[in-house]
Design a protein around this motif. Structure first.
Motif: not given
Length: 87
Positions: A19-42
């Motif tokens: 988990a990291i803190q991230a800046r997301i344009p238009g959404h501030g700097e207090d976003n706690i996100i992580a890169w997760l690999e358990h998804y399946v695309d279309e």
């Protein structure tokens, strides 16, 4: 040598579930996100994505709290630009 709490470019962010803190344009700097690999695309392929890991409201352009190249409406998700360790 950069300090631990300095903002860094996303291409240097950990991508193993930390988990990291991230800046997301238009959404501030207090976003706690992580890169997760358990998804399946279309296409049925296993993929990863930046995912909110705290109970926070993600940007509208992220589908179910996940940042995709494009969301379920076919519009691009706003990509995080910078990260830092959670203090």
């Amino acid at each position: 040598m950069p300090e631990l709490n300095e903002w860094k470019l996303m291409d240097t962010a950990p991508m193993e579930g930390t988990a990291i803190q991230a800046r997301i344009p238009g959404h501030g700097e207090d976003n706690i996100i992580a890169w997760l690999e358990h998804y399946v695309d279309e296409n049925g392929e296993d993929v990863g994505g930046w995912t909110f890991v705290e109970d926070q409201e993600p940007p509208d352009c992220w589908t179910d709290g996940v940042c995709w190249a494009s969301n379920e409406d076919g519009k691009p998700s706003v990509q995080p630009t910078h990260w830092k360790e959670i203090s």
